[in-house]
Design an enzyme around this catalytic site. Structure first.
Site, PDB file in Angstrom:
ATOM      1  N   ARG A 104      31.554 -37.375   7.161  1.00 26.68           N
ATOM      2  CA  ARG A 104      30.701 -36.183   7.242  1.00 26.68           C
ATOM      3  C   ARG A 104      31.520 -34.919   7.566  1.00 26.68           C
ATOM      4  O   ARG A 104      31.097 -34.058   8.327  1.00 26.68           O
ATOM      5  CB  ARG A 104      29.590 -36.394   8.289  1.00 26.68           C
ATOM      6  CG  ARG A 104      28.534 -37.376   7.813  1.00 26.68           C
ATOM      7  CD  ARG A 104      27.440 -37.532   8.845  1.00 26.68           C
ATOM      8  NE  ARG A 104      27.988 -38.124  10.069  1.00 26.68           N
ATOM      9  CZ  ARG A 104      27.451 -38.015  11.267  1.00 26.68           C
ATOM     10  NH1 ARG A 104      26.325 -37.354  11.420  1.00 26.68           N
ATOM     11  NH2 ARG A 104      28.003 -38.570  12.318  1.00 26.68           N
ATOM     12  N   HIS A 148       6.995 -27.382  15.839  1.00 25.47           N
ATOM     13  CA  HIS A 148       8.283 -27.026  15.232  1.00 25.47           C
ATOM     14  C   HIS A 148       8.771 -25.671  15.726  1.00 25.47           C
ATOM     15  O   HIS A 148       9.889 -25.281  15.442  1.00 25.47           O
ATOM     16  CB  HIS A 148       8.158 -27.008  13.706  1.00 25.47           C
ATOM     17  CG  HIS A 148       7.753 -28.342  13.161  1.00 25.47           C
ATOM     18  ND1 HIS A 148       8.572 -29.448  13.259  1.00 25.47           N
ATOM     19  CD2 HIS A 148       6.629 -28.772  12.553  1.00 25.47           C
ATOM     20  CE1 HIS A 148       7.960 -30.486  12.718  1.00 25.47           C
ATOM     21  NE2 HIS A 148       6.779 -30.108  12.290  1.00 25.47           N
ATOM     22  N   SER A 188       6.022 -39.027  21.275  1.00 28.48           N
ATOM     23  CA  SER A 188       7.265 -38.752  21.987  1.00 28.48           C
ATOM     24  C   SER A 188       7.107 -37.553  22.915  1.00 28.48           C
ATOM     25  O   SER A 188       6.340 -36.632  22.640  1.00 28.48           O
ATOM     26  CB  SER A 188       8.401 -38.505  21.001  1.00 28.48           C
ATOM     27  OG  SER A 188       8.067 -37.467  20.119  1.00 28.48           O
ATOM     28  N   LEU A 213      32.168 -32.337   5.803  1.00 26.24           N
ATOM     29  CA  LEU A 213      31.556 -31.076   5.382  1.00 26.24           C
ATOM     30  C   LEU A 213      30.512 -30.630   6.403  1.00 26.24           C
ATOM     31  O   LEU A 213      30.457 -29.470   6.798  1.00 26.24           O
ATOM     32  CB  LEU A 213      30.907 -31.247   4.000  1.00 26.24           C
ATOM     33  CG  LEU A 213      30.364 -29.964   3.386  1.00 26.24           C
ATOM     34  CD1 LEU A 213      31.492 -28.956   3.152  1.00 26.24           C
ATOM     35  CD2 LEU A 213      29.650 -30.247   2.058  1.00 26.24           C
ATOM     36  N   GLU A 265       8.116 -42.570  24.511  1.00 23.51           N
ATOM     37  CA  GLU A 265       9.126 -43.043  23.544  1.00 23.51           C
ATOM     38  C   GLU A 265      10.576 -42.742  23.935  1.00 23.51           C
ATOM     39  O   GLU A 265      11.448 -42.602  23.071  1.00 23.51           O
ATOM     40  CB  GLU A 265       8.832 -42.487  22.131  1.00 23.51           C
ATOM     41  CG  GLU A 265       7.471 -42.894  21.604  1.00 23.51           C
ATOM     42  CD  GLU A 265       7.150 -42.344  20.201  1.00 23.51           C
ATOM     43  OE1 GLU A 265       8.090 -42.067  19.430  1.00 23.51           O
ATOM     44  OE2 GLU A 265       5.958 -42.218  19.882  1.00 23.51           O
ATOM     45  N   ASN A 310      14.531 -38.604  -0.502  1.00 26.22           N
ATOM     46  CA  ASN A 310      14.467 -38.066   0.844  1.00 26.22           C
ATOM     47  C   ASN A 310      15.375 -36.850   0.986  1.00 26.22           C
ATOM     48  O   ASN A 310      15.633 -36.375   2.079  1.00 26.22           O
ATOM     49  CB  ASN A 310      14.913 -39.144   1.836  1.00 26.22           C
ATOM     50  CG  ASN A 310      13.789 -39.500   2.760  1.00 26.22           C
ATOM     51  OD1 ASN A 310      12.954 -38.648   3.078  1.00 26.22           O
ATOM     52  ND2 ASN A 310      13.755 -40.733   3.199  1.00 26.22           N
ATOM     53  N   ILE A 314       1.126 -37.078  20.331  1.00 20.41           N
ATOM     54  CA  ILE A 314       1.480 -37.900  19.178  1.00 20.41           C
ATOM     55  C   ILE A 314       2.445 -39.026  19.517  1.00 20.41           C
ATOM     56  O   ILE A 314       2.619 -39.970  18.751  1.00 20.41           O
ATOM     57  CB  ILE A 314       2.015 -37.009  18.028  1.00 20.41           C
ATOM     58  CG1 ILE A 314       1.027 -35.881  17.738  1.00 20.41           C
ATOM     59  CG2 ILE A 314       2.282 -37.779  16.760  1.00 20.41           C
ATOM     60  CD1 ILE A 314      -0.400 -36.339  17.420  1.00 20.41           C
ATOM     61  N   ASP A 357       2.079 -44.992  13.230  1.00 17.92           N
ATOM     62  CA  ASP A 357       2.469 -43.770  12.516  1.00 17.92           C
ATOM     63  C   ASP A 357       2.772 -44.052  11.051  1.00 17.92           C
ATOM     64  O   ASP A 357       3.522 -44.971  10.737  1.00 17.92           O
ATOM     65  CB  ASP A 357       3.735 -43.177  13.158  1.00 17.92           C
ATOM     66  CG  ASP A 357       3.468 -42.633  14.555  1.00 17.92           C
ATOM     67  OD1 ASP A 357       2.353 -42.128  14.775  1.00 17.92           O
ATOM     68  OD2 ASP A 357       4.364 -42.721  15.407  1.00 17.92           O
ATOM     69  N   CYS A 365       2.596 -32.863  16.073  1.00 20.80           N
ATOM     70  CA  CYS A 365       3.508 -34.005  15.905  1.00 20.80           C
ATOM     71  C   CYS A 365       4.089 -34.353  17.270  1.00 20.80           C
ATOM     72  O   CYS A 365       3.675 -33.792  18.284  1.00 20.80           O
ATOM     73  CB  CYS A 365       4.608 -33.637  14.904  1.00 20.80           C
ATOM     74  SG  CYS A 365       5.594 -35.044  14.341  1.00 20.80           S
TER      75      CYS A 365
HETATM   76  N1  GLN Z   1       5.153 -41.091  17.331  1.00 16.91           N
HETATM   77  C1  GLN Z   1       6.186 -40.285  16.747  1.00 16.91           C
HETATM   78  C2  GLN Z   1       6.596 -39.206  17.723  1.00 16.91           C
HETATM   79  O1  GLN Z   1       5.801 -38.714  18.416  1.00 16.91           O
HETATM   80  C3  GLN Z   1       5.746 -39.661  15.463  1.00 16.91           C
HETATM   81  C4  GLN Z   1       6.853 -38.916  14.789  1.00 16.91           C
HETATM   82  C5  GLN Z   1       6.541 -38.440  13.379  1.00 16.91           C
HETATM   83  O2  GLN Z   1       5.403 -38.318  13.010  1.00 16.91           O
HETATM   84  N2  GLN Z   1       7.526 -38.168  12.606  1.00 16.91           N
HETATM   85  O3  GLN Z   1       7.731 -38.812  17.799  1.00 16.91           O
HETATM   86 ZN    ZN Z   2       4.454 -36.133  12.851  1.00 22.68          ZN
END
Ligand code: GLN
Ligand code: ZN
Length: 764
Positions: free
Chosen positions: A16, A699, A438, A18, A489, A117, A436, A604, A731
């Site tokens: 990696r 985000h 984490s 670069l 998590e 991806n 969600i 998930d 998220c």
């Molecule tokens: N359960 C995961 C988290 O909360 C879901 C992550 C995701 O949706 N990419 O990190």
């Molecule tokens: Zn998510």
């Protein structure tokens, strides 16, 4: 003679290099000269590698500092006005501002490159869009290779693919086809220039030819290439298509006035039969035989069988043996894998090894199978080994698959019945709050995990550290009065890897990096064999978390389709079969969680949408097995146990029925950034179960106020009945810091409580 090509080579370098240099450059720790040095070194290394492997058509301009579609924007001068570009060649600052944004200006959008991806930068087409040649990259790279004694075949993203995958700004209401003359003029200029520099062949990537195309696009294809041909009559142009078959675009593709066509025979082997008789006598056919999307060795005998058919029909001079698509989507070099199990390693090939495979097939075609007898024997041995290896084939798993009954993929009662029982069991308020999964992955957490992996701390010390984190997260959620808690998590490095590491049938590489976007790479797990779960994977952590609180603790799992989608998957059985195996493993985990007293379990599935096939005609089949896999994993529980699922995006329009068919009791989705616009899918489709549209854009580092979240919820209530609504972030919170999580979640609970009061008053 049969010749060979590779459609592109991974850019980042086996270590990696670069990525590291680019990130250092962004931080100001490396100079522009360092950046160019690393790039030159890597290009030369990769060209040389391909030359030594005996590749006839070696690609240039497949390299990129960020993304090849962004490079094409630079080539064409399609720079959105907000970057204040004043014409001339596009400099690194403008280039990286478009890619990543900066303090003054937002980045361009990113989207998945077809069904991979890999994320490309989405070109923006303005009303009155013009095109001007604004980068010398293809010319410079061609000359750079030439100076090193390597003749290359420059690669360009095709004009039609560029237009089709671009987005139009709101004021641009005409068909994008109106831009064909303008864009083609720049391609003509570029092609002429390449030709004047000595290029004899050019590769133009037109993967959009495997999509469902409206007639106007088909016509535009014809117009575009007619113009190109007329202006550049004697440069050998090879159009490449990949990621699927041409199907109803076959006639169009073979008729385009160029010198050759590349087809993906890995994804769509059957298309050879339909393309061969249609290919005009003056055209070359490039056979995409070596899988550019996976890490398995090629079955040489099977490839020869196919290639010989083409040679018989076309003659040797009209056949090129090639990779199915660019090798961009495979890791660099298997030889660097020193810790892989030798038997599993003997089944694999990375980009470098795939070059040799290409060359061997061509040799077999040119000199006869006798000339490659050794290679054939070796390949047969691998095929045989994979067919019979006990490492791959697990009787118990196959028996379990055979024993699947339809009842296993269905809950005991329909949702309305389950709902009443769940209400009685969980006693949740209206607008229940949850997150969600984490929580912030702090330095401490990462260090504890890394130390444990290295063996520098004992299991006991590691577990104590994790339990401390869990307790912290639980106490915090209790303090702010969340309704359904999560354990955070902390023990997970990655939502797929964590499970892969505990499942049979998975292995992990050390350097199996694949570019995901810009400088970001992922190292997908490898699913090589039948998948099974030797022992519970999450029960210990979830039970511990539950033991700390009287509130329901949500068990947290990754679903079968997401695990499949984010791994390198075995190619010796259909993906649907592998999905089913993973589903059964997750199902066992779900049952064990339930037995351990966990009453809410989230599975998930953020990747279900991205697994959608490129062609609409294939959607139904995919969605059927994807939904079945999710249901197999989630339906073992009793009515009282509440199943959640989570999907990051909510571009649901295409798949909304299937999302409903998954029959999760609760789904959480990402909606805050779009101001709930994404809930539009729910206007016509009455989602039957409960749903948590995200009210906090995780985000962004910004802390949303309670009022703001209330506003979003009130918007949501316009499309979804209040008694179906949950309140949660978009998220997981692992990329956020506590400084944002604390106030944001506190506000989120406040918003939910406020609404509860309001609705209560309104009802009274
Ligand atoms: N359960 C995961 C988290 O909360 C879901 C992550 C995701 O949706 N990419 O990190
Ligand atoms: Zn998510």
């Amino acid at each position: 003679m049969v010749t060979t090509s590779s459609l592109g080579f991974p850019r980042v370098g086996v270590q990696r290099e670069l990525k590291k240099t680019i990130e250092a450059y962004w931080k100001g720790a490396a100079s522009e000269a360092d950046l160019q040095d690393t790039a030159r070194t890597l290009r030369l290394r990769h060209w040389t590698m391909q030359k030594e492997a005996g590749i006839t058509h070696i690609p240039s301009n497949d390299f990129s500092f960020y993304d090849h579609v962004l490079d094409t924007c630079a080539l064409l001068g399609t720079v959105p006005p907000r970057y204040n570009w004043r014409g001339g060649n596009i400099d690194s600052q403008t280039y990286f501002a478009m890619a990543r944004g900066n303090a003054q200006v937002t980045a361009m959008d990113m989207s998945k490159w077809f069904d991979t991806n890999y994320h490309y930068i989405v070109p923006e087409l303005q009303k009155g869009q013009t095109f001007t040649l604004s980068s010398n990259k293809p010319f410079d790279e061609y000359q750079e290779a030439k100076a090193a004694g390597i003749e290359t075949r420059p690669v360009l993203v095709g004009p039609m693919t560029f237009l089709i995958i671009a987005k139009k700004t709101a004021d641009f209401t005409d068909c994008r086809c109106t831009l064909v003359p303008g864009i083609v003029a720049v391609y003509i200029e570029a092609l002429k220039k390449l030709q004047s520099l000595g290029a004899r062949f050019v590769q133009i990537d037109e993967p959009a030819l495997v999509l469902d195309l409206e007639d106007r696009y088909k016509d535009a294809y014809k117009t575009a290439y007619k113009m190109i041909r007329a202006a550049v009559p004697d440069l050998n142009i090879i159009i490449t298509t990949y990621f699927d078959g041409l199907r109803d675009n076959t006639d169009l593709a073979v008729s385009l006035p160029v010198n050759g066509l590349h087809i993906d025979l890995k994804r769509a082997p059957d298309q050879l039969e339909s393309v061969l008789p249609k290919l005009p006598a003056d055209k070359i056919l490039s056979l995409g035989l070596i899988d550019g999307r996976n890490i398995w060795k090629n079955d040489l005998r099977a490839s020869l069988d196919v290639a010989e058919k083409a040679v018989k029909a076309l003659g040797k001079d009209r056949v090129i043996v090639s990779t199915s698509c660019s090798l961009l989507h495979t890791p660099n070099d298997l030889d660097q894998e020193t810790t892989l199990d030798p038997q599993i390693k003997s089944w694999m090939a990375f980009a470098r090894q795939k070059l040799a495979e290409v060359a061997t097939i061509a040799k077999g075609l040119n000199e006869g199978r006798g000339a490659i007898a050794e290679a054939l024997k070796a390949s047969d041995a691998v095929a045989q080994d994979r067919k019979t290896s006990a490492r791959i084939h697990n009787q118990a798993v196959q028996a379990a698959i055979k024993a699947i009954t339809p009842a296993m993929a269905s809950r005991q009662s329909p949702f309305p019945v389950r709902r009443i029982k769940q209400q009685a069991a969980l006693k949740l308020p209206t607008f229940p709050t949850t997150s969600i999964g984490s929580f912030p992955q702090t330095e401490n957490i990462r260090k504890a995990r890394a130390d444990f992996k290295k063996g520098s701390i004992e299991t006991a010390a590691y577990e104590t550290a994790m339990k401390k984190e869990i307790e912290h997260v639980v106490r915090f959620q209790e303090k702010i009065d969340m309704d359904v808690l999560v354990h955070g998590e902390a023990e997970r490095n990655d939502m797929v890897e964590y499970f892969g590491e505990q499942l049979e049938g998975f292995t992990f590489t050390r350097n199996g990096w694949v570019q995901s976007y810009g400088s970001r790479c992922v190292k997908p797990p490898v699913i090589f064999g039948d998948v099974s779960r030797p022992a519970p994977m999450t029960v210990k952590w979830s039970s511990y978390a539950q033991s700390l609180t009287a509130k329901p603790m949500k068990g947290m799992l990754t679903g079968p389709i997401t695990i499949l989608q984010w791994s390198f998957v075995r190619d010796d059985q259909p993906r649907s079969q592998t999905a089913r195996q993973i589903a059964l493993a997750i199902r066992d985990e779900v049952s064990d969680l339930e037995k351990a007293g966990i009453r809410v379990i989230q599975i998930d599935e953020p990747a279900i949408r991205e697994g959608l096939p490129l062609r609409r005609a294939d959607w139904k089949t995919y969605l059927a097995w994807a939904v079945e896999a999710f249901k197999l994993s989630s339906c073992s529980v009793k009515d009282e146990t509440q199943i959640h699922t989570h999907m990051c995006y909510s571009e649901f329009n295409d798949i909304i029925d299937s999302v409903g068919a998954m029959d999760a009791d609760v789904i959480s989705i990402e909606t805050s950034r779009s101001q709930m616009e994404l809930l539009n899918a729910f206007v016509s489709y009455k989602y039957p179960n409960e749903i948590g549209p995200g009210v906090w854009d995780i985000h962004s580092p910004r802390v949303p106020s309670a009022e703001e979240m209330t506003g979003l919820l009130e918007k949501a209530e316009k499309v979804i009945p209040s008694d179906q609504l949950w309140v949660n972030p978009d998220c997981g919170l692992k990329t956020r810091g506590w400084a944002e999580v604390e106030p944001s979640l506190t506000n989120l609970v406040k918003a939910a409580k406020g609404l509860r009061e309001k609705r209560k008053k309104a009802a009274a």
